[in-house]
Design an enzyme around this catalytic site. Structure first.
Site, mmCIF file in Angstrom:
data_model
loop_
_atom_site.group_PDB
_atom_site.id
_atom_site.type_symbol
_atom_site.label_atom_id
_atom_site.label_comp_id
_atom_site.label_asym_id
_atom_site.label_seq_id
_atom_site.Cartn_x
_atom_site.Cartn_y
_atom_site.Cartn_z
ATOM 1 N N ALA A 194 -1.709 15.885 -25.754
ATOM 2 C CA ALA A 194 -2.572 17.042 -25.972
ATOM 3 C C ALA A 194 -3.841 16.594 -26.680
ATOM 4 O O ALA A 194 -4.080 15.394 -26.870
ATOM 5 C CB ALA A 194 -1.835 18.109 -26.778
ATOM 6 N N GLN A 198 0.038 13.036 -29.219
ATOM 7 C CA GLN A 198 0.962 12.892 -28.103
ATOM 8 C C GLN A 198 2.388 12.761 -28.632
ATOM 9 O O GLN A 198 2.605 12.430 -29.796
ATOM 10 C CB GLN A 198 0.591 11.704 -27.227
ATOM 11 C CG GLN A 198 0.536 10.358 -27.911
ATOM 12 C CD GLN A 198 -0.198 9.328 -27.055
ATOM 13 O OE1 GLN A 198 -1.147 9.644 -26.329
ATOM 14 N NE2 GLN A 198 0.237 8.078 -27.137
ATOM 15 N N ASP A 347 -0.052 30.613 -31.214
ATOM 16 C CA ASP A 347 -0.247 29.896 -29.947
ATOM 17 C C ASP A 347 1.051 29.850 -29.131
ATOM 18 O O ASP A 347 1.567 28.770 -28.823
ATOM 19 C CB ASP A 347 -0.735 28.468 -30.241
ATOM 20 C CG ASP A 347 -1.274 27.768 -29.001
ATOM 21 O OD1 ASP A 347 -1.653 28.469 -28.046
ATOM 22 O OD2 ASP A 347 -1.320 26.523 -28.991
#
Length: 702
Positions: A194, A198, A347
């Site tokens: 991302a 990672q 999120d």
């Protein structure tokens, strides 16, 4: 290689402090807390930061956003700053020129979608900070037109992985040894990458399977530089562009705070544990364990979750997992996050919500969290009540209280705009609301009128819209608010706070009349909430009813009881008279039924309410009577009883005068009843409350 040591632009530490090591937790040596941060100017930074080494997390070793320190650092590095400014401004100015040209040639609508896509691609190329900026802007309808909001919502924070050598180097720096010495197993390549880091899959020496999250090299340095550039731009725009209503500097500071928290994996671990403490006990919610002895600021080791994304319907069906049920679990958990404790996962995209093999909903990635303050939580519930009541003036005032609008804002044009949005959307009931369509229409209003969207609300919208998007993928007819309203009903019936007591009163009373249909709807919805405690609700209702604040409801309750008892007694008398007439064979005019259709509907509703109470989990008639008994001897109850008896007596006396003493009646040519031989009559003032009621040729003071 030109390397120099600098003070970290955003890290605050307690100097000369040694972190205590919890015995038996970590195999690694103790690390001191005042190590310098080394920034390699020519390549990726290899910051050395204080480590936890198994010690309890505290703010003393947290990565914190400090705009003053960042400004001081980059003020003396003009070449670096201007180089980055050019790299940022050139593609953005190119995009701005295209938009200006569209306006000049009247092709704004024709090319708006293309420009929005271009903005998304540009932000992705600019790197992690701008991906995060775009994601934040996707929830800012006060700053961005609706079509751009839609495109920015598609931004993904997936970037190519960085080399394993750097990842292993960070693990060694953070945890004190090579990965092979710390972990029994670790995958040769990352399983996910991302914008901030990672993830590798590994196994501890003790046998637990774990996810190992490693931060990208140079992240703090690049983020600090980008945040500095963006903040300086926000300051310039706020001073020179009068059309911008929102506080851009405050928005940037909020963004900086969130992004720096995300870069601190210690903070993410703390967020995960707090989330587990608040919501891990909820039915079918699972929060993975954090392994603190293998966690530092740039490395996070947490329990590996074997799960399936909620959007992978065929795979879930093959496992016998009900995806729709898990979405409902997620909605209920989100409501408690937003409206009960205020600490929420900002999120919840499909990669962060997994269905476990045993059918639970697992939350992942606790880097982006936020909080809603108590007054904001109550304000949101009050806004729902005003929405249900279609009280758009009250809703507009809620926006002032929730800091969307300043107190001096003229609400006159905003109230009909809100009415237009919600009257079209509400339909039959609040349960039919489509959250995404509502937020899209609200976005247009917020862009047109002087709204300033608070940071907490932007994250709430992002969270709920994302959750609804997942839900609609599972079930196209899924309505988030239809699943949410039982919780709101439960809160209204059980929360003792003055704010929600007032909201409950506003919901149940209109122009002095009690709305039994609203009470029935609240009780029916609250019954569907898993944790609705009827006993607690009854206790709080009785305590409020007999408190000073409940005087208004006691007065209205007395009026309703008097009306109902009077109608029941009259109906009983009418039924008895009819039976007697039929028995003796009297063919005279039948008495008019005492209960009107409206009265009958009300009585039926009360019966249904009693039935709902009986069906509610936890109802016990004996316990109900026991709870009620202490309140029967209160002075307020005695006064209510006296008032009921007095008002009933007055009604019966008035009816006696009308039905018995005034028997001589005739009907005029218009079909109206008159009393030609009866003078005007009045009851003595001492027998009345000063109100005058006029019957045909009879004046009765009631």
């Amino acid at each position: 290689m030109d390397t120099k040591t600098v003070s970290p632009p955003s890290v605050k530490f307690q100097p000369d402090t040694v972190l205590e090591q919890s015995p038996g937790l970590s195999p690694f040596p103790e690390r001191v807390n005042n190590l310098p941060v080394t920034v390699d100017i020519d390549s990726a930074s290899t910051e050395r930061v204080p480590l936890r080494s198994g010690a309890p997390y505290s703010d003393s070793n947290a990565l914190l956003y400090d705009p003053v320190a960042i400004t001081e650092l980059y003020r003396d590095r003009p070449f670096l700053v201007w180089g980055r400014r050019f790299a940022i401004l050139w593609p953005l100015l190119t995009l701005a020129f295209g938009i200006w040209r569209d306006k000049k040639w009247g092709r704004v609508k024709q090319n708006e979608r293309k420009r929005a896509v271009k903005l998304r691609v540009t932000l992705t190329k600019l790197g992690p900070a701008f991906i995060k900026v775009g994601q934040a802007l996707s929830t800012r309808p006060d700053l961005v037109p609706p079509l751009y909001l839609e495109e920015l919502a598609k931004l993904q924070d997936q970037l190519p992985p960085f080399p394993n050598e750097l990842a292993y180097q960070f693990i060694e720096e953070e945890l004190g040894d090579q990965p092979s010495a710390i972990y029994a197993e670790i995958t040769p390549d990352p399983v996910a990458a991302a914008s901030l880091g990672q993830v590798y899959k590994g196994k501890l020496k003790t046998g637990e399977t774990v996810a190992i999250k490693v931060q990208r090299p140079g992240l703090a340095e690049s983020m600090g530089l980008d945040v500095y550039v963006l903040r300086q731009l926000a300051i310039w725009v706020q001073k020179n562009v009068k059309q911008v209503r929102s506080d851009l500097v405050a928005i940037m500071d909020e963004f900086g705070t969130r992004i720096y928290e995300e870069m601190d994996y210690n903070k993410e671990g703390e967020n995960a544990e707090r989330f587990a403490q608040l919501y891990g006990h909820l039915k079918d919610i699972y929060v993975p364990k954090i392994y603190w002895e293998y966690t530092g600021r740039r490395v996070l080791t947490m329990e590996w979750i074997n799960g399936t994304k909620l959007t992978q319907i065929p795979a879930l069906t093959a496992q016998g997992i009900d995806a729709k049920y898990l979405i409902e679990v997620g909605v209920q958990c989100s409501l408690r996050q937003l409206l009960e404790h205020g600490f929420f996962h900002a999120d919840p995209h499909p990669g962060n919500l997994l269905a476990t093999q045993d059918g639970k909903l697992a939350y992942l990635d606790f880097g982006m969290m936020s909080e809603v303050k108590p007054y904001q939580r109550y304000g949101l519930i009050q806004a729902v009540v005003h929405l249900v009541n279609r009280d758009f003036e009250g809703l507009a005032k809620d926006y002032v209280k929730l800091e969307f609008l300043t107190p001096e804002t003229d609400l006159t044009p905003i109230i009909p705009a809100l009415a237009n949005v919600f009257n079209n959307a509400l339909g039959a009931s609040v349960a039919e609301l489509n959250f995404k369509s509502i937020t899209d229409q609200l976005s247009e209003i917020m862009y047109e009128y002087p709204f300033r969207v608070p940071a907490y609300y932007a994250l709430i919208i992002r969270s709920l819209v994302t959750l609804e998007g997942i839900a609609i993928n599972v079930d196209p007819n899924f309505k988030v608010l239809s699943k949410a309203y039982p919780y709101v009903a439960k809160r209204l019936l059980t929360d003792p706070s003055p704010e929600l007591r007032g909201s409950l009163r506003d919901l149940l009373f209109k122009d002095g009349d009690f709305r039994w249909n609203r009470l029935e709807n609240l009780l029916r919805n609250a019954k569907e909430s898993d944790d609705y405690d009827l006993s607690q609700g009854l206790n709080q209702a009785l305590e409020f009813l007999f408190s000073e604040r409940g005087e208004f409801i006691r007065d209205r309750l007395v009026e309703e009881l008097v009306k109902s008892l009077d109608h029941l007694s009259r109906d009983a008398f009418t039924n008895a008279t009819s039976a007697l007439r039929e028995w003796v064979g009297w063919k005279g005019n039948k008495p008019t039924p005492a209960l009107t259709s409206g009265d009958q509907e009300k009585m039926e509703r009360i019966k249904r309410i009693w039935g709902i109470l009986q069906e509610t989990q936890g109802f016990n008639a004996t316990e109900f009577v026991q709870k009620l008994a202490p309140f029967l001897i209160k002075p307020e109850t005695q006064r209510m009883g006296q008032k009921i008896a007095g008002d009933l007596a007055q009604r019966m006396l008035a009816r006696l005068i009308r039905e018995v003493l005034l028997k001589e009646e005739s009907t005029n040519g218009n079909g109206k009843t008159s009393y030609p031989n009866r003078p005007q009559q009045q009851l003595p003032p001492s027998r009345t409350n000063g109100k005058v009621i006029t019957y045909p040729n009879v004046t009765v003071k009631k």
